[in-house]
Design a protein around this motif. Structure first.
Motif, PDB file in Angstrom:
ATOM      1  N   PRO A  85      -0.557   8.484   1.710  1.00  0.00           N
ATOM      2  CA  PRO A  85      -1.578  10.185   0.467  1.00  0.00           C
ATOM      3  C   PRO A  85      -2.890  10.942   1.337  1.00  0.00           C
ATOM      4  CG  PRO A  85       0.727   9.356  -0.152  1.00  0.00           C
ATOM      5  CD  PRO A  85       0.132   8.112   0.785  1.00  0.00           C
ATOM      6  N   GLU A  86      -3.165  12.458   1.733  1.00  0.00           N
ATOM      7  CA  GLU A  86      -4.646  12.315   1.069  1.00  0.00           C
ATOM      8  C   GLU A  86      -4.724  12.076  -0.046  1.00  0.00           C
ATOM      9  OE1 GLU A  86      -6.245  16.614   1.322  1.00  0.00           O
ATOM     10  OE2 GLU A  86      -4.281  16.622   1.447  1.00  0.00           O
ATOM     11  N   GLY A  87      -6.255  11.657   0.125  1.00  0.00           N
ATOM     12  CA  GLY A  87      -6.536  11.493  -1.511  1.00  0.00           C
ATOM     13  C   GLY A  87      -6.573  10.297  -1.220  1.00  0.00           C
ATOM     14  N   THR A  88      -5.899   9.237  -0.846  1.00  0.00           N
ATOM     15  CA  THR A  88      -5.436   7.677  -1.065  1.00  0.00           C
ATOM     16  C   THR A  88      -6.031   6.292  -0.145  1.00  0.00           C
ATOM     17  OG1 THR A  88      -2.948   8.176  -1.675  1.00  0.00           O
ATOM     18  CG2 THR A  88      -3.791   5.936  -1.662  1.00  0.00           C
ATOM     19  N   PHE A  89      -6.543   5.575  -0.986  1.00  0.00           N
ATOM     20  CA  PHE A  89      -7.770   4.892   0.011  1.00  0.00           C
ATOM     21  C   PHE A  89      -6.865   3.367  -0.590  1.00  0.00           C
ATOM     22  CE2 PHE A  89     -10.581   6.451  -2.864  1.00  0.00           C
ATOM     23  CZ  PHE A  89     -11.315   5.196  -3.835  1.00  0.00           C
ATOM     24  N   ALA A  90      -7.329   2.131  -0.028  1.00  0.00           N
ATOM     25  CA  ALA A  90      -7.717   1.025   0.291  1.00  0.00           C
ATOM     26  C   ALA A  90      -7.740   0.351   0.632  1.00  0.00           C
ATOM     27  CB  ALA A  90      -5.769   0.330   0.233  1.00  0.00           C
ATOM     28  N   PHE A  91      -8.112  -1.031  -0.411  1.00  0.00           N
ATOM     29  CA  PHE A  91      -9.491  -2.059   0.580  1.00  0.00           C
ATOM     30  C   PHE A  91      -9.601  -3.058  -0.517  1.00  0.00           C
ATOM     31  CE2 PHE A  91     -11.463   0.054  -3.428  1.00  0.00           C
ATOM     32  CZ  PHE A  91     -12.299  -1.122  -3.881  1.00  0.00           C
TER      33      PHE A  91
ATOM     34  N   CYS B 150       0.854  -1.104  -0.197  1.00  0.00           N
ATOM     35  CA  CYS B 150       0.098   0.095   0.173  1.00  0.00           C
ATOM     36  C   CYS B 150       0.688   1.061  -0.089  1.00  0.00           C
ATOM     37  CB  CYS B 150      -0.719  -0.427   1.197  1.00  0.00           C
ATOM     38  SG  CYS B 150      -2.273  -1.273   1.273  1.00  0.00           S
ATOM     39  N   ARG B 151       2.006   1.583   0.672  1.00  0.00           N
ATOM     40  CA  ARG B 151       2.320   2.531   1.050  1.00  0.00           C
ATOM     41  C   ARG B 151       3.006   2.938   0.134  1.00  0.00           C
ATOM     42  NH1 ARG B 151       3.673   0.045   6.090  1.00  0.00           N
ATOM     43  NH2 ARG B 151       2.855   0.883   7.452  1.00  0.00           N
ATOM     44  N   SER B 152       4.147   1.689  -1.075  1.00  0.00           N
ATOM     45  CA  SER B 152       4.745   1.676  -2.173  1.00  0.00           C
ATOM     46  C   SER B 152       4.109   2.282  -3.136  1.00  0.00           C
ATOM     47  CB  SER B 152       6.113   0.717  -2.572  1.00  0.00           C
ATOM     48  OG  SER B 152       4.898  -0.449  -2.251  1.00  0.00           O
ATOM     49  N   LEU B 153       3.084   1.005  -3.364  1.00  0.00           N
ATOM     50  CA  LEU B 153       2.044   2.006  -5.022  1.00  0.00           C
ATOM     51  C   LEU B 153       1.615   3.128  -4.669  1.00  0.00           C
ATOM     52  CD1 LEU B 153      -0.507  -1.480  -5.158  1.00  0.00           C
ATOM     53  CD2 LEU B 153       2.222  -0.405  -6.126  1.00  0.00           C
ATOM     54  N   ALA B 154       1.078   3.759  -3.184  1.00  0.00           N
ATOM     55  CA  ALA B 154       1.051   5.616  -3.126  1.00  0.00           C
ATOM     56  C   ALA B 154       2.347   6.198  -2.988  1.00  0.00           C
ATOM     57  CB  ALA B 154       0.725   5.287  -1.787  1.00  0.00           C
ATOM     58  N   GLU B 155       3.159   6.010  -2.954  1.00  0.00           N
ATOM     59  CA  GLU B 155       4.353   6.171  -3.539  1.00  0.00           C
ATOM     60  C   GLU B 155       4.651   7.075  -5.340  1.00  0.00           C
ATOM     61  OE1 GLU B 155       7.511   4.536  -1.190  1.00  0.00           O
ATOM     62  OE2 GLU B 155       7.005   5.215   0.818  1.00  0.00           O
ATOM     63  N   THR B 156       4.217   5.764  -5.371  1.00  0.00           N
ATOM     64  CA  THR B 156       4.532   5.395  -7.000  1.00  0.00           C
ATOM     65  C   THR B 156       2.895   6.877  -7.574  1.00  0.00           C
ATOM     66  OG1 THR B 156       5.400   3.212  -7.202  1.00  0.00           O
ATOM     67  CG2 THR B 156       4.284   4.659  -9.110  1.00  0.00           C
ATOM     68  N   GLY B 157       2.145   7.082  -7.037  1.00  0.00           N
ATOM     69  CA  GLY B 157       1.387   7.964  -7.617  1.00  0.00           C
ATOM     70  C   GLY B 157      -0.685   7.313  -7.560  1.00  0.00           C
ATOM     71  N   PHE B 158      -0.460   5.560  -7.214  1.00  0.00           N
ATOM     72  CA  PHE B 158      -1.825   5.422  -7.234  1.00  0.00           C
ATOM     73  C   PHE B 158      -2.554   6.165  -5.926  1.00  0.00           C
ATOM     74  CE2 PHE B 158       0.874   1.967  -9.508  1.00  0.00           C
ATOM     75  CZ  PHE B 158       0.181   2.162 -10.280  1.00  0.00           C
ATOM     76  N   ARG B 159      -3.959   6.236  -6.242  1.00  0.00           N
ATOM     77  CA  ARG B 159      -4.813   6.640  -5.302  1.00  0.00           C
ATOM     78  C   ARG B 159      -6.021   5.456  -5.033  1.00  0.00           C
ATOM     79  NH1 ARG B 159      -1.085   8.403  -4.084  1.00  0.00           N
ATOM     80  NH2 ARG B 159      -0.437  10.462  -4.117  1.00  0.00           N
ATOM     81  N   GLU B 160      -5.718   5.021  -5.399  1.00  0.00           N
ATOM     82  CA  GLU B 160      -7.186   3.731  -5.349  1.00  0.00           C
ATOM     83  C   GLU B 160      -6.366   2.444  -5.488  1.00  0.00           C
ATOM     84  OE1 GLU B 160     -10.850   1.865  -6.736  1.00  0.00           O
ATOM     85  OE2 GLU B 160     -10.752   3.885  -7.373  1.00  0.00           O
TER      86      GLU B 160
ATOM     87  N   VAL C 288      -3.209   0.739   8.044  1.00  0.00           N
ATOM     88  CA  VAL C 288      -1.611   1.786   7.502  1.00  0.00           C
ATOM     89  C   VAL C 288      -2.961   2.697   6.721  1.00  0.00           C
ATOM     90  CG1 VAL C 288      -2.005   0.374   5.243  1.00  0.00           C
ATOM     91  CG2 VAL C 288      -0.338   1.690   5.968  1.00  0.00           C
ATOM     92  N   GLY C 289      -4.577   2.275   6.392  1.00  0.00           N
ATOM     93  CA  GLY C 289      -5.303   3.553   5.387  1.00  0.00           C
ATOM     94  C   GLY C 289      -5.242   4.441   5.793  1.00  0.00           C
ATOM     95  N   ASP C 290      -5.285   5.357   6.959  1.00  0.00           N
ATOM     96  CA  ASP C 290      -5.080   6.587   7.957  1.00  0.00           C
ATOM     97  C   ASP C 290      -3.750   7.432   7.433  1.00  0.00           C
ATOM     98  OD1 ASP C 290      -4.467   6.053  10.072  1.00  0.00           O
ATOM     99  OD2 ASP C 290      -5.683   6.479  10.912  1.00  0.00           O
ATOM    100  N   THR C 291      -2.181   7.032   7.283  1.00  0.00           N
ATOM    101  CA  THR C 291      -1.376   6.754   7.146  1.00  0.00           C
ATOM    102  C   THR C 291      -0.529   7.565   5.423  1.00  0.00           C
ATOM    103  OG1 THR C 291       0.324   4.977   6.796  1.00  0.00           O
ATOM    104  CG2 THR C 291      -0.369   6.005   9.091  1.00  0.00           C
TER     105      THR C 291
END
Length: 268
Positions: free
Chosen positions: A133-139, A97-107, A128-131
């Motif tokens: 980047p803003e506008g990013t969510f995972a499920f 989750c962290r690394s995909l979000a760092e790459t720029g994925f937001r969902e 980890v969800g609320d850590t």
């Protein structure tokens, strides 16, 4: 000329960067490496989670990350199996989750093909969800969970079977018939005193390692002998349609309930 692909592993870095200019979704299939009776491949759960993910990606404009192919399969100990611990699964999910979000994925959508995984995955994402980047969510979700009751009853249920059954095997055959040997298929249902509820299944099968080995001789829960690719294609079409609707409805929930500012004096 290089062909286009929705598989992250087949994309160049430039292709991913180009996708992220207009898209923001990535699907992570999650499965297992465990016995599926004498007739079916060890990678059944991973294969089906990946097939469903690729189908969904084409419908929702997403890329598909490499699958997590080891799962929380310790209940199969005694049969051939390779499994990871809850802590390992949790760490993998959080790091992904962290690394995909760092790459720029937001969902970030985890499409799960092995039921027990969902416990560790949901807990990991909750932490980890609320850590992110803003506008990013995972499920996460089990790919069959979105099916309406009648379709779910035919695919995976106490009656149709819950492991290496006609639903799973037909779906595998729809992907590659050469992976299933129906001549070796056997029917077996655990000898419950009466049909168990979902809560009772969880109470026993999640109670320790080797519980599936205790409950079955063949590792099968169901009757896969009438499995077919034709039946599997119908199942996968149903799963695809239901999965697209499920994802759209979850996305709408995230839009409906945006992050809420903490009230004055709230604990920090």
């Amino acid at each position: 000329m290089k062909r286009e692909s929705r598989l992250l592993a087949e994309c160049t870095a430039g292709e991913v960067e180009q996708y992220l200019k207009s898209g923001f979704k990535v699907i992570v299939p999650a499965g297992a490496t465990e016995q599926h009776g004498p007739h079916a491949p060890m990678g059944t759960d991973t294969l089906l989670a990946t097939e469903v993910s690729v189908r969904l990606a084409a419908r929702i404009d997403a890329l598909v990350a490499p699958a997590l192919s080891y799962g929380l399969s310790a209940d199969h100990r005694g049969f051939p199996v390779a499994y990871v611990s809850v802590s390992t699964m949790s760490g993998l999910v959080q790091d992904i989750c962290r690394s995909l979000a760092e790459t720029g994925f937001r969902e970030i959508i985890f499409v799960n093909g092995h039921y027990t995984n969902i416990i560790g995955m949901a807990a990991a994402i909750a932490e980890v969800g609320d850590t992110l980047p803003e506008g990013t969510f995972a499920f996460p979700f089990n790919y069959w969970d979105a099916l309406p009751p009648s379709q779910l009853e035919a695919y995976l249920s106490a009656a149709a079977g819950l492991h290496a059954n006609i639903g799973e095997m037909s779906a595998v055959m729809a992907v590659d018939e050469t992976l299933v040997d129906l001549e070796q298929a056997v029917e077996e249902y655990p000898a419950f005193a009466k049909p168990p509820t979902a809560a009772q299944v969880a109470a026993f099968f999640f109670s320790g390692k080797g519980t599936t080995y205790r409950a079955t001789r063949s590792g099968v829960w169901g009757d896969p002998r009438q499995s077919s690719g034709e039946r599997g294609r119908a199942y996968l079409d149903q799963i695809e349609d239901a999965g697209v609707q499920f994802i759209q409805e979850v996305e709408e929930m995230f839009k409906t309930f945006p992050p809420r500012p903490a009230s004055p004096g709230a604990a920090r």
